[in-house]
Motif scaffolding. Structure first.
Motif, PDB file in Angstrom:
ATOM      1  N   PHE A  27      96.117 103.457  80.789  1.00 17.50           N
ATOM      2  CA  PHE A  27      95.530 104.523  80.348  1.00 17.50           C
ATOM      3  C   PHE A  27      94.140 104.572  80.970  1.00 17.50           C
ATOM      4  O   PHE A  27      93.477 103.335  80.968  1.00 17.50           O
ATOM      5  N   PRO A  28      93.518 105.736  81.567  1.00 17.37           N
ATOM      6  CA  PRO A  28      92.141 105.654  82.001  1.00 17.37           C
ATOM      7  C   PRO A  28      91.356 105.128  81.075  1.00 17.37           C
ATOM      8  O   PRO A  28      91.102 105.492  79.863  1.00 17.37           O
ATOM      9  N   THR A  29      90.382 104.366  81.624  1.00 23.08           N
ATOM     10  CA  THR A  29      89.077 103.651  80.821  1.00 23.08           C
ATOM     11  C   THR A  29      88.052 103.606  81.698  1.00 23.08           C
ATOM     12  O   THR A  29      87.882 103.742  82.967  1.00 23.08           O
ATOM     13  N   ALA A  30      86.796 103.960  81.165  1.00 23.08           N
ATOM     14  CA  ALA A  30      85.316 103.975  81.604  1.00 23.08           C
ATOM     15  C   ALA A  30      84.831 102.679  81.719  1.00 23.08           C
ATOM     16  O   ALA A  30      83.661 102.460  82.105  1.00 23.08           O
ATOM     17  N   THR A  31      85.410 101.783  80.599  1.00 22.91           N
ATOM     18  CA  THR A  31      84.542 100.479  80.424  1.00 22.91           C
ATOM     19  C   THR A  31      85.162  99.330  80.659  1.00 22.91           C
ATOM     20  O   THR A  31      86.440  99.086  80.572  1.00 22.91           O
TER      21      THR A  31
ATOM     22  N   VAL B 111      93.757  98.128  88.513  1.00 25.71           N
ATOM     23  CA  VAL B 111      94.397  99.061  89.126  1.00 25.71           C
ATOM     24  C   VAL B 111      94.201 100.550  88.965  1.00 25.71           C
ATOM     25  O   VAL B 111      93.705 101.416  89.799  1.00 25.71           O
ATOM     26  N   ARG B 112      93.891 100.756  87.622  1.00 22.57           N
ATOM     27  CA  ARG B 112      93.369 102.194  87.270  1.00 22.57           C
ATOM     28  C   ARG B 112      91.958 102.660  87.644  1.00 22.57           C
ATOM     29  O   ARG B 112      91.686 103.667  88.025  1.00 22.57           O
ATOM     30  N   SER B 113      90.998 101.422  87.652  1.00 20.74           N
ATOM     31  CA  SER B 113      89.708 101.954  88.253  1.00 20.74           C
ATOM     32  C   SER B 113      89.902 102.127  89.861  1.00 20.74           C
ATOM     33  O   SER B 113      89.053 102.757  90.271  1.00 20.74           O
ATOM     34  N   THR B 114      90.765 101.393  90.567  1.00 20.36           N
ATOM     35  CA  THR B 114      90.645 101.761  91.715  1.00 20.36           C
ATOM     36  C   THR B 114      91.671 102.991  92.458  1.00 20.36           C
ATOM     37  O   THR B 114      91.170 103.584  93.269  1.00 20.36           O
ATOM     38  N   PHE B 115      92.670 103.316  91.587  1.00 16.12           N
ATOM     39  CA  PHE B 115      93.419 104.412  91.598  1.00 16.12           C
ATOM     40  C   PHE B 115      93.730 105.446  90.405  1.00 16.12           C
ATOM     41  O   PHE B 115      94.582 105.014  89.777  1.00 16.12           O
TER      42      PHE B 115
ATOM     43  N   PHE C  63     101.696 104.939  87.317  1.00 21.77           N
ATOM     44  CA  PHE C  63     102.074 103.129  87.210  1.00 21.77           C
ATOM     45  C   PHE C  63     102.286 102.694  85.897  1.00 21.77           C
ATOM     46  O   PHE C  63     101.823 103.144  84.991  1.00 21.77           O
ATOM     47  N   LYS C  64     102.980 101.652  85.956  1.00 16.10           N
ATOM     48  CA  LYS C  64     103.198 100.591  84.697  1.00 16.10           C
ATOM     49  C   LYS C  64     103.202  99.468  85.319  1.00 16.10           C
ATOM     50  O   LYS C  64     103.710  99.148  86.233  1.00 16.10           O
ATOM     51  N   VAL C  65     102.605  98.618  84.437  1.00 18.57           N
ATOM     52  CA  VAL C  65     102.523  97.300  84.664  1.00 18.57           C
ATOM     53  C   VAL C  65     103.609  96.180  83.708  1.00 18.57           C
ATOM     54  O   VAL C  65     103.455  96.565  82.331  1.00 18.57           O
ATOM     55  N   TYR C  66     104.508  95.427  84.106  1.00 18.22           N
ATOM     56  CA  TYR C  66     105.517  94.460  83.367  1.00 18.22           C
ATOM     57  C   TYR C  66     105.081  93.221  83.190  1.00 18.22           C
ATOM     58  O   TYR C  66     104.541  92.688  84.324  1.00 18.22           O
ATOM     59  N   ILE C  67     105.158  92.589  82.291  1.00 21.78           N
ATOM     60  CA  ILE C  67     104.792  91.324  82.141  1.00 21.78           C
ATOM     61  C   ILE C  67     106.060  90.507  82.226  1.00 21.78           C
ATOM     62  O   ILE C  67     107.116  90.747  81.527  1.00 21.78           O
TER      63      ILE C  67
END
Length: 381
Positions: free
Chosen positions: A29-33, A120-124, A129-133
């Motif tokens: 989710f996009p985040t500014a912090t 990743v979200r801050s760069t793009f 995308f989705k991150v899997y653990i």
């Protein structure tokens, strides 16, 4: 109603039962912090905004058939390479908004999967995308020692589990290593047809000495060596593959690979980590993709570290497989000539100290512009 004192024990068990055994997923989710942990890694410039060209189909959900699905691993050690790889894919794609990345993150990496997701979200900011653990206990007891310790990293085996990790609605995926850059439209690779019910497609290298990938103990065993009796096996590099996940799941290929890994624990039949099990299962039954899609070996000679040149022919993907990585050699001021082709996709910010002695951060200067590289790559196509 679960009593309060039991909830701490029961609820985690319920989660483990309901979720797949191989991964947990983190949707972005996009985040500014940025958190304090993220701040330590956040040394990447924000990538340019890449938009679809004319004629690209609209995408509403993550299971749209028009999406190109790409799977890559994501960890702190290769993070700089992964970011550059994603950047290169987007830059050269005709429909960048129609690409969905599936990042497989290590469970116990020094940078947590949640931190990597935010990075990743801050760069793009607009990336799908989705991150899997990746749960390392899935494979840790199957890994045998290798000739290089780096080859024993559990994350190297994550591609074996893509059929289990990715949603069942996803029928095809491109797997890419983190030490690549793409200089062509990834949709061309996506559209490769896998004929004769083949499960994977990859560039093959039939001139390579195939016997060296297995031990004498393997070749001298008449039962084991018979596995290639009705095939004409060729070496292929697993760093670039098109995978039919429907056929993969139906054929239970994850288990077939694990069976060879279990045998390796009992009887030494190969030395090279995660590659040989793939060769044992698929070599001789791979859809041969044009060599332009894996100009591999650019990491240099593993024994002597000698720089390598491009193979003859056109280029769509450059792959720094081998010990040497371009970001390391560039930082050490000892780059190989072809490392300069990786450099324009690097979004990493070097930490510098100015003349007044105060620390600062600025984007790494390029030796030539991205447009020059694009022109150069098209000359190679």
């Amino acid at each position: 109603m679960i009593p309060l004192r039991l909830s701490a024990v029961v609820l985690p068990l319920i989660v483990c039962i309901l979720l797949p055994p191989f991964t947990l997923g983190i949707r972005s989710f996009p985040t500014a912090t940025a958190t304090a942990a993220l701040h330590g890694l956040l040394r990447f410039s924000e990538a340019p905004e890449y938009r679809n060209g004319a004629g690209c189909p609209a995408v509403a959900t993550s299971d749209e058939p028009s999406l190109v699905h790409i799977a890559m691993t994501l960890d702190s050690g290769y993070l700089r390479g992964s970011i550059a790889a994603v950047h290169s894919v987007l830059r050269h794609s005709s429909c960048p908004e129609n690409i969905f990345f599936h990042f497989i993150a290590a469970e116990f990496d020094s940078a947590s999967p949640r931190v990597l997701t935010r990075l990743v979200r801050s760069t793009f900011p607009s990336l799908n995308f989705k991150v899997y653990i990746f749960r390392e206990d899935t494979v840790i007891n199957l890994i045998s020692s290798s000739i290089r310790q780096a080859l024993e990293n559990p994350l190297n085996y994550a591609r074996n589990y893509l059929g289990d990790m990715l949603d069942s609605s996803i029928s095809r995926v491109i797997y890419l290593d983190s030490d690549i850059v793409v200089v062509d439209d990834i949709h061309k690779l996506w559209n490769v047809t896998l004929t004769d019910n083949r499960v994977i497609g990859a560039p093959e290298y039939c001139h390579a000495n195939f016997t060296k990938y297995f031990t004498d103990e393997f070749w001298l065993d008449p039962l084991l060596s018979r596995v290639f009796g009705h095939r004409s096996p060729c070496y292929f590099n697993t760093g670039v593959m098109v995978m039919d996940l429907v056929r993969w799941r139906e054929g239970n290929y994850r288990k077939r690979i694990e069976n060879w890994m279990e045998l390796q624990r009992k009887k030494r039949i190969y030395e090279l980590g995660s590659l040989p099990p793939f060769l044992l299962v698929f070599a001789g039954n791979v859809e041969a993709i044009d060599h332009r899609w894996n100009q591999h070996g650019l990491g240099g000679d593993n024994a002597n570290g000698v720089c390598r040149s491009l193979h003859p022919g056109p280029v769509s993907l450059l792959h720094w497989s081998g010990k040497g990585k371009p970001w390391v050699r560039l930082d050490e001021k000892k780059p190989c000539p072809l490392d300069r082709l990786w450099e324009p996709y690097d979004l990493f910010k070097q930490q510098v100290v100015n003349g007044g002695g105060r620390g600062g951060s600025e984007q790494q200067p390029w030796s030539f512009s991205s447009s020059i590289l694009v022109g150069y790559s098209h000359d190679l196509l």
